[in-house]
Design a protein around this motif. Structure first.
Motif, PDB file in Angstrom:
ATOM      1  N   LEU A 103     -71.292-108.477  14.789  1.00  0.00           N
ATOM      2  CA  LEU A 103     -70.539-107.451  13.704  1.00  0.00           C
ATOM      3  C   LEU A 103     -70.983-107.846  12.565  1.00  0.00           C
ATOM      4  CD1 LEU A 103     -67.256-106.737  15.309  1.00  0.00           C
ATOM      5  CD2 LEU A 103     -69.646-105.507  15.559  1.00  0.00           C
ATOM      6  N   THR A 104     -71.363-107.198  11.294  1.00  0.00           N
ATOM      7  CA  THR A 104     -71.822-107.351  10.133  1.00  0.00           C
ATOM      8  C   THR A 104     -71.097-106.442   9.091  1.00  0.00           C
ATOM      9  OG1 THR A 104     -73.562-105.739   9.911  1.00  0.00           O
ATOM     10  CG2 THR A 104     -74.127-107.800  11.135  1.00  0.00           C
ATOM     11  N   ASP A 105     -71.549-106.763   7.733  1.00  0.00           N
ATOM     12  CA  ASP A 105     -71.101-105.753   6.693  1.00  0.00           C
ATOM     13  C   ASP A 105     -71.913-104.601   6.716  1.00  0.00           C
ATOM     14  OD1 ASP A 105     -73.372-106.589   5.369  1.00  0.00           O
ATOM     15  OD2 ASP A 105     -72.316-108.167   3.907  1.00  0.00           O
ATOM     16  N   SER A 106     -71.991-103.939   5.721  1.00  0.00           N
ATOM     17  CA  SER A 106     -72.536-102.573   5.493  1.00  0.00           C
ATOM     18  C   SER A 106     -73.921-102.509   4.709  1.00  0.00           C
ATOM     19  CB  SER A 106     -71.905-101.525   5.233  1.00  0.00           C
ATOM     20  OG  SER A 106     -70.963-101.307   6.125  1.00  0.00           O
ATOM     21  N   ILE A 114     -70.315-111.072  10.190  1.00  0.00           N
ATOM     22  CA  ILE A 114     -68.882-111.094   9.717  1.00  0.00           C
ATOM     23  C   ILE A 114     -68.112-111.608  10.893  1.00  0.00           C
ATOM     24  CG2 ILE A 114     -66.519-109.678   9.407  1.00  0.00           C
ATOM     25  CD1 ILE A 114     -68.371-107.758   7.854  1.00  0.00           C
ATOM     26  N   GLU A 115     -68.555-111.533  11.948  1.00  0.00           N
ATOM     27  CA  GLU A 115     -67.727-111.796  13.193  1.00  0.00           C
ATOM     28  C   GLU A 115     -68.782-111.649  14.677  1.00  0.00           C
ATOM     29  OE1 GLU A 115     -64.167-109.577  13.362  1.00  0.00           O
ATOM     30  OE2 GLU A 115     -64.500-109.530  15.631  1.00  0.00           O
ATOM     31  N   VAL A 116     -68.484-112.799  15.355  1.00  0.00           N
ATOM     32  CA  VAL A 116     -69.413-112.517  16.448  1.00  0.00           C
ATOM     33  C   VAL A 116     -68.624-112.652  17.613  1.00  0.00           C
ATOM     34  CG1 VAL A 116     -71.362-113.786  17.895  1.00  0.00           C
ATOM     35  CG2 VAL A 116     -71.185-113.834  15.311  1.00  0.00           C
ATOM     36  N   SER A 117     -68.455-111.618  18.549  1.00  0.00           N
ATOM     37  CA  SER A 117     -67.574-111.675  19.744  1.00  0.00           C
ATOM     38  C   SER A 117     -68.420-111.384  21.011  1.00  0.00           C
ATOM     39  CB  SER A 117     -66.550-110.650  19.765  1.00  0.00           C
ATOM     40  OG  SER A 117     -66.382-110.147  18.380  1.00  0.00           O
ATOM     41  N   ALA A 162     -75.193-119.398  18.801  1.00  0.00           N
ATOM     42  CA  ALA A 162     -74.575-120.680  19.202  1.00  0.00           C
ATOM     43  C   ALA A 162     -73.257-121.145  18.796  1.00  0.00           C
ATOM     44  CB  ALA A 162     -76.030-121.571  18.495  1.00  0.00           C
ATOM     45  N   ALA A 163     -72.916-120.833  17.548  1.00  0.00           N
ATOM     46  CA  ALA A 163     -71.935-121.158  17.164  1.00  0.00           C
ATOM     47  C   ALA A 163     -70.537-120.685  17.886  1.00  0.00           C
ATOM     48  CB  ALA A 163     -71.750-121.064  15.708  1.00  0.00           C
ATOM     49  N   ALA A 164     -70.959-119.273  17.918  1.00  0.00           N
ATOM     50  CA  ALA A 164     -69.786-118.399  18.567  1.00  0.00           C
ATOM     51  C   ALA A 164     -69.504-118.938  20.012  1.00  0.00           C
ATOM     52  CB  ALA A 164     -69.711-117.298  18.609  1.00  0.00           C
ATOM     53  N   LEU A 165     -70.621-119.355  20.829  1.00  0.00           N
ATOM     54  CA  LEU A 165     -70.520-119.818  22.159  1.00  0.00           C
ATOM     55  C   LEU A 165     -70.172-121.140  22.261  1.00  0.00           C
ATOM     56  CD1 LEU A 165     -73.659-117.759  23.675  1.00  0.00           C
ATOM     57  CD2 LEU A 165     -71.190-117.290  24.198  1.00  0.00           C
ATOM     58  N   GLY A 166     -70.287-121.799  21.183  1.00  0.00           N
ATOM     59  CA  GLY A 166     -70.106-123.289  21.453  1.00  0.00           C
ATOM     60  C   GLY A 166     -71.300-124.168  21.867  1.00  0.00           C
TER      61      GLY A 166
END
Ligand code: ASP
Ligand code: MG
Length: 428
Positions: A103-106, A114-117, A162-166
Motif C-alpha cells: 500500500l502506498t501514498d497517492s 505506507i504499509e505492507v500486509s 523482505a522487511a515485512a516478512l522478516g
C-alpha cells in the motif's frame, strides 16, 4: 529454514530463455531448503518501450493512466515466471503489488510505501508455493488506484517485502556480479566490491549508481535488512550491503579492518541544471523558490547560490533536478516569476554529474586535491561542486562525463587488471 527474497531485474528476464534460467535458480534455492519470495521487474526494456508508446500519443499522459500502463510490464513477467516454474514441476503463484499488500501514498509515478500486509504471500509460501510479486507497483491506500514507485522501484518492493516478512536476506539479481567501483559499462577496469556499508551505498545510489534504487537502500538500512547484490548469470558471490557497522566487521573477519578510502565513482546523466537569474538578494527568496519546487513534487539535488554582485542587490541560484521534472518545475517557477521577482530562468540538459564516494574520506586529507587534479589532467571543466562527509560531486558537460569518470577511477588506483564481465542488459 530461511526465507529469502530474490529480486530479478529486467535484463535477467528479458526473454523466455532468461525466464527459464531464473526459474531454475529459484528452484535450486528451494532445493537448498529455503522458502523463496520472488520480485520481478518488467522484461528487458519493456518499461521504456511502454513509455515511448505513451509519448507517441500525448505529451501529458494522465499520471493515473501512466501507472496503469507501466504496472503492466511487471505483470507480464510475473505470470510468465510462474508458468516457467510450474513447467519445471514446482508450485508458483504470482501476485500484483496490490494483491501482495503493498500500500502506498497517492503520488503517481513516485509513490512511497505506507504499509505492507503480505498475508496472501505468506499463505502461498506456507502452502509450499513460490510467491512471485510484481515489482515497482502498489495500490494507493487512499484512492485504491494502482501506483508505481519510480524507475528502478522493484528493488524497493523486494526490500519492503523482505522487511515485512522478516526475511533473512534480500538478494538483488542483476546483470553484473555485484556492485563495482564504477559502472563497468563506462569503466571496464572497474572492480567488484565485496562488502559496502549502507551509508556508502546510500551515497552511491543517490549519486546516480543505478545498480540499486536509492529508496531500497534507505529502506534496508532502516529495517536492518542485509542486501546481497549478485548476478543471475553466474553463481559468484556478489556484494553485501550491510546495514550496521557491526555486521561490516563480522563479515570482514580475517581481512584488514580499516576501510578503503574510496568505495567508488558514480555518475548520473539523468539530471538537468536550472539557473534562476537575478533573484532579489533579500531574506525569504530562497525559501519562496524552493517552496514552489517542493509544491511541484520535484527532488532537487545540488544547490549553488552565487555571490551577489555588488550594487545590483541580485543573485543567481542554480540547482540540479531530474530531467523528468524539468518541464513542470520551470512552468511552476514561471508562474511565480512576478511574485518572486527574478529576471530569467536558464535550463540545460547537457550536463552530467560525477561523484566520488568513500567513508575513509573523513579521515584522509588530500582526497579533494587528487580528485580535482585528475579532472584537470583530463581537461574536464567543473561547473558545480557539492560535498558531504563521505562524498564529493561535480557537474560537468555531458559529453565529458565518461572521460571524467575514467580519469578519477584511475587516479584513486581503483582500476583492476582484468576487465569486468557484463552479462547482459542494455544499461538503458
Ligand atoms: N520496470 C521498472 C523500471 O524499468 C521498475 C524496475 O525495473 O525496477 O524502472
Ligand atoms: Mg528496470
Amino acid at each position: 529454514m530461511s526465507l529469502i527474497v530474490q529480486k530479478f531485474g529486467g535484463s535477467s528476464v528479458s526473454d523466455a530463455q532468461g525466464i527459464k534460467r531464473v526459474a531454475r535458480r529459484i528452484i535450486d534455492t528451494r532445493a537448498e531448503g529455503n522458502d523463496v519470495v520472488v520480485v520481478v521487474s518488467a522484461m528487458g526494456d519493456t518499461t521504456d518501450e511502454l513509455l515511448d508508446l505513451a509519448n507517441q500519443l500525448t505529451d501529458e499522459a494522465p499520471a493515473r493512466e501512466m501507472d496503469m500502463l507501466l504496472s503492466a510490464g511487471e505483470r507480464i513477467s510475473m505470470a510468465l515466471l510462474a508458468m516457467a516454474i510450474d513447467g519445471l514441476g514446482a508450485k508458483a503463484a504470482s501476485f500484483t503489488g496490490s494483491q501482495a499488500g503493498v500500500l502506498t501514498d497517492s503520488i503517481h509515478g513516485k509513490a512511497r510505501v505506507i504499509e505492507v500486509s503480505p498475508q496472501r504471500v505468506r499463505r502461498a509460501i506456507d502452502r509450499g508455493y513460490v510467491a512471485i510479486v510484481a515489482g515497482f507497483q502498489g495500490m494507493s491506500k487512499e484512492s485504491n488506484d494502482i501506483t508505481t514507485m519510480g524507475r528502478g522501484g522493484s528493488d524497493t518492493t523486494a526490500v519492503a517485502l523482505a522487511a515485512a516478512l522478516g526475511a533473512d536476506v534480500c538478494e538483488i539479481y542483476t546483470d553484473v556480479d555485484g556492485i563495482y567501483t564504477a559502472d563497468p559499462r563506462v569503466v571496464p577496469a572497474a572492480q567488484k566490491i565485496d562488502t559496502i556499508s549502507s551509508e556508502e551505498m546510500l551515497e552511491m545510489a543517490a549519486s546516480g549508481a543505478k545498480i540499486l534504487h536509492l529508496r531500497c537502500v534507505e529502506y534496508a538500512r532502516r529495517f536492518g535488512v542485509p542486501l546481497h547484490v549478485r548476478s543471475s548469470f553466474s553463481t559468484n558471490e556478489g556484494t553485501w550491503v550491510l546495514p550496521s557497522p557491526d555486521d561490516q566487521i563480522k563479515i570482514q573477519e580475517g581481512e584488514p579492518l580499516e576501510q578503503p578510502i574510496i568505495s567508488g565513482v558514480a555518475h548520473d546523466r539523468s539530471e538537468a541544471k536550472v539557473t534562476i537569474v537575478g533573484v532579489p538578494d533579500i531574506p525569504g527568496k530562497a525559501a519562496q523558490i524552493f517552496g514552489i519546487i517542493a509544491g511541484a513534487h520535484a527532488n532537487i539535488d545540488m544547490i549553488v547560490q552565487n555571490i551577489s554582485t555588488s550594487g545590483t542587490g541580485r543573485t543567481d541560484i542554480s540547482f540540479t533536478l531530474p530531467m523528468v521534472d524539468g518541464k513542470h518545475v520551470q512552468e511552476a517557477l514561471r508562474a511565480a516569476q512576478a511574485d518572486v521577482g527574478f529576471e530569467d530562468i536558464s535550463y540545460n540538459e547537457k550536463v552530467g554529474k560525477l561523484s566520488l564516494v568513500g567513508a575513509g574520506m573523513r579521515s584522509n586529507p588530500g582526497v579533494s586535491y587528487t580528485f580535482f587534479e585528475a579532472l584537470h589532467q583530463a581537461g574536464v571543466n567543473v561547473d558545480m561542486i557539492s560535498t558531504s562527509e563521505i562524498r564529493i560531486s561535480i557537474v560537468t558537460d555531458a559529453d565529458k562525463l565518461d572521460t571524467a569518470v575514467r580519469a578519477v577511477h584511475a587516479a584513486f588506483d581503483l582500476d583492476a587488471e582484468q576487465d569486468a564481465t557484463v552479462y547482459g542488459g542494455t544499461g538503458r
